[in-house]
Design a protein around this motif. Sequence first.
Motif, PDB file in Angstrom:
ATOM      1  N   GLN A   1       0.819  -1.250  -0.091  1.00 38.75           N
ATOM      2  CA  GLN A   1      -0.242   0.041  -0.392  1.00 38.75           C
ATOM      3  C   GLN A   1       1.153   1.099  -0.182  1.00 38.75           C
ATOM      4  O   GLN A   1      -0.275   2.372  -0.323  1.00 38.75           O
ATOM      5  N   ASP A   2       1.908   1.353  -0.305  1.00 39.96           N
ATOM      6  CA  ASP A   2       2.772   2.409   0.266  1.00 39.96           C
ATOM      7  C   ASP A   2       2.844   3.531   1.121  1.00 39.96           C
ATOM      8  O   ASP A   2       3.025   4.297   1.131  1.00 39.96           O
ATOM      9  N   PHE A   3       2.732   2.654   2.432  1.00 36.32           N
ATOM     10  CA  PHE A   3       2.139   3.518   3.505  1.00 36.32           C
ATOM     11  C   PHE A   3       3.755   4.133   3.683  1.00 36.32           C
ATOM     12  O   PHE A   3       5.233   3.036   3.870  1.00 36.32           O
ATOM     13  N   ASN A   4       3.297   5.672   4.758  1.00 35.66           N
ATOM     14  CA  ASN A   4       4.736   6.085   4.433  1.00 35.66           C
ATOM     15  C   ASN A   4       5.276   6.431   5.761  1.00 35.66           C
ATOM     16  O   ASN A   4       5.138   7.597   6.701  1.00 35.66           O
ATOM     17  N   PHE A   5       4.393   5.494   6.883  1.00 35.37           N
ATOM     18  CA  PHE A   5       4.608   5.701   8.245  1.00 35.37           C
ATOM     19  C   PHE A   5       4.734   4.477   8.847  1.00 35.37           C
ATOM     20  O   PHE A   5       4.886   3.314   7.911  1.00 35.37           O
ATOM     21  N   PRO A   6       5.102   4.059  10.164  1.00 36.08           N
ATOM     22  CA  PRO A   6       5.343   2.867  10.062  1.00 36.08           C
ATOM     23  C   PRO A   6       3.916   1.869  10.757  1.00 36.08           C
ATOM     24  O   PRO A   6       3.086   2.459  11.668  1.00 36.08           O
ATOM     25  N   LEU A   7       4.174   0.486  11.145  1.00 34.49           N
ATOM     26  CA  LEU A   7       2.769  -0.088  11.256  1.00 34.49           C
ATOM     27  C   LEU A   7       3.682  -1.029  12.614  1.00 34.49           C
ATOM     28  O   LEU A   7       5.000  -0.939  12.851  1.00 34.49           O
ATOM     29  N   LEU A   8       2.580  -1.547  13.803  1.00 34.59           N
ATOM     30  CA  LEU A   8       2.966  -1.539  14.622  1.00 34.59           C
ATOM     31  C   LEU A   8       2.550  -3.566  14.632  1.00 34.59           C
ATOM     32  O   LEU A   8       1.634  -3.710  14.691  1.00 34.59           O
ATOM     33  N   SER A   9       3.116  -4.573  15.349  1.00 36.96           N
ATOM     34  CA  SER A   9       2.686  -5.983  14.828  1.00 36.96           C
ATOM     35  C   SER A   9       3.119  -5.812  16.730  1.00 36.96           C
ATOM     36  O   SER A   9       3.647  -6.068  17.315  1.00 36.96           O
ATOM     37  N   ASP A  10       1.729  -5.925  16.945  1.00 35.56           N
ATOM     38  CA  ASP A  10       0.948  -6.300  18.516  1.00 35.56           C
ATOM     39  C   ASP A  10       0.148  -7.254  18.902  1.00 35.56           C
ATOM     40  O   ASP A  10      -0.598  -7.078  19.018  1.00 35.56           O
ATOM     41  N   LYS A  11       1.224  -9.066  18.277  1.00 37.60           N
ATOM     42  CA  LYS A  11       0.291  -9.905  18.929  1.00 37.60           C
ATOM     43  C   LYS A  11       0.226 -10.469  20.089  1.00 37.60           C
ATOM     44  O   LYS A  11      -0.392 -10.852  20.194  1.00 37.60           O
ATOM     45  N   ASP A  12       0.678  -9.667  21.202  1.00 34.32           N
ATOM     46  CA  ASP A  12      -0.119  -9.657  22.428  1.00 34.32           C
ATOM     47  C   ASP A  12      -0.318  -9.206  22.861  1.00 34.32           C
ATOM     48  O   ASP A  12      -0.264  -8.882  24.331  1.00 34.32           O
ATOM     49  N   GLU A  13      -0.861  -8.089  22.610  1.00 28.72           N
ATOM     50  CA  GLU A  13      -2.249  -7.457  22.262  1.00 28.72           C
ATOM     51  C   GLU A  13      -1.576  -6.298  23.506  1.00 28.72           C
ATOM     52  O   GLU A  13      -2.649  -5.550  24.211  1.00 28.72           O
ATOM     53  N   ALA A  14      -0.193  -6.011  23.909  1.00 29.14           N
ATOM     54  CA  ALA A  14      -0.246  -5.399  24.676  1.00 29.14           C
ATOM     55  C   ALA A  14      -0.464  -3.572  24.787  1.00 29.14           C
ATOM     56  O   ALA A  14      -0.723  -3.522  25.787  1.00 29.14           O
ATOM     57  N   VAL A  15      -0.245  -3.398  23.869  1.00 28.35           N
ATOM     58  CA  VAL A  15      -0.010  -1.978  23.351  1.00 28.35           C
ATOM     59  C   VAL A  15      -2.271  -1.788  22.987  1.00 28.35           C
ATOM     60  O   VAL A  15      -2.842  -0.774  23.428  1.00 28.35           O
ATOM     61  N   CYS A  16      -3.339  -2.710  22.431  1.00 27.13           N
ATOM     62  CA  CYS A  16      -4.268  -2.720  22.352  1.00 27.13           C
ATOM     63  C   CYS A  16      -4.885  -2.575  23.671  1.00 27.13           C
ATOM     64  O   CYS A  16      -6.272  -1.773  23.525  1.00 27.13           O
ATOM     65  N   LYS A  17      -4.352  -3.440  24.860  1.00 24.77           N
ATOM     66  CA  LYS A  17      -4.839  -3.633  26.010  1.00 24.77           C
ATOM     67  C   LYS A  17      -4.580  -2.075  26.571  1.00 24.77           C
ATOM     68  O   LYS A  17      -5.351  -2.093  27.606  1.00 24.77           O
ATOM     69  N   LEU A  18      -3.418  -1.070  26.139  1.00 24.12           N
ATOM     70  CA  LEU A  18      -3.280  -0.461  27.138  1.00 24.12           C
ATOM     71  C   LEU A  18      -4.125   0.919  26.993  1.00 24.12           C
ATOM     72  O   LEU A  18      -4.942   1.910  27.435  1.00 24.12           O
ATOM     73  N   PHE A  19      -4.977   0.159  24.846  1.00 24.59           N
ATOM     74  CA  PHE A  19      -5.254   1.343  24.656  1.00 24.59           C
ATOM     75  C   PHE A  19      -7.315   0.824  24.981  1.00 24.59           C
ATOM     76  O   PHE A  19      -7.722   1.977  24.466  1.00 24.59           O
ATOM     77  N   ASP A  20      -7.085  -0.201  24.986  1.00 22.66           N
ATOM     78  CA  ASP A  20      -8.544  -0.603  25.227  1.00 22.66           C
ATOM     79  C   ASP A  20      -9.148  -1.095  24.277  1.00 22.66           C
ATOM     80  O   ASP A  20     -10.459  -0.496  24.318  1.00 22.66           O
TER      81      ASP A  20
END
Length: 158
Positions: free
Chosen positions: A84-103
């Motif tokens: 998709q030629d994205f010009n910003f980083p994508l994070l892999s949150d397989k353990d859901e730590a960031v997802c859980k932080l932001f609920d």
Amino acid sequence: MSVSLGQPVPDFTATATGDTTLTLSELRGQQVVIYFYPKASTPGCTTEGGDFRDRKAAFDAANTVIVGVSRDGIRAQENFKAKQDFNFPLLSDKDEAVCKLFDVIKLKKLYGKEHLGIERSTFLIDADGKLAREWRGVKVKGHADEVLEAAQALHAGQ
């Protein structure tokens, strides 16, 4: 513990595309848009990412970094970003730590079956690391424009 408006966002480090890691505190001094999407390379997520990609220059002008997050593995994120030629980083949150932080992990229904998944959500963090705005249950159409306007207004008010 999860984030709340007006409060500092707890620091985190996550695996990012480009064989790097991203640590939130290293972005201090800039505003940060973190958007969570359910799955790489699906239609809605592709459209949303493209909308952010196409507005990156305007976000840059408002001193705002864009970061996308999903539970996909890093290889899926790398492929999605490249395709998709994205010009910003994508994070892999397989353990859901960031997802859980932001609920953002919610019970969802797909074809009558319930499962836990990411609720499409976006967060705007100010240059001091405090949560300035949040959008939950996001509809893709027009969303990147709304986030951009908020980032520009926050930047102008500094």
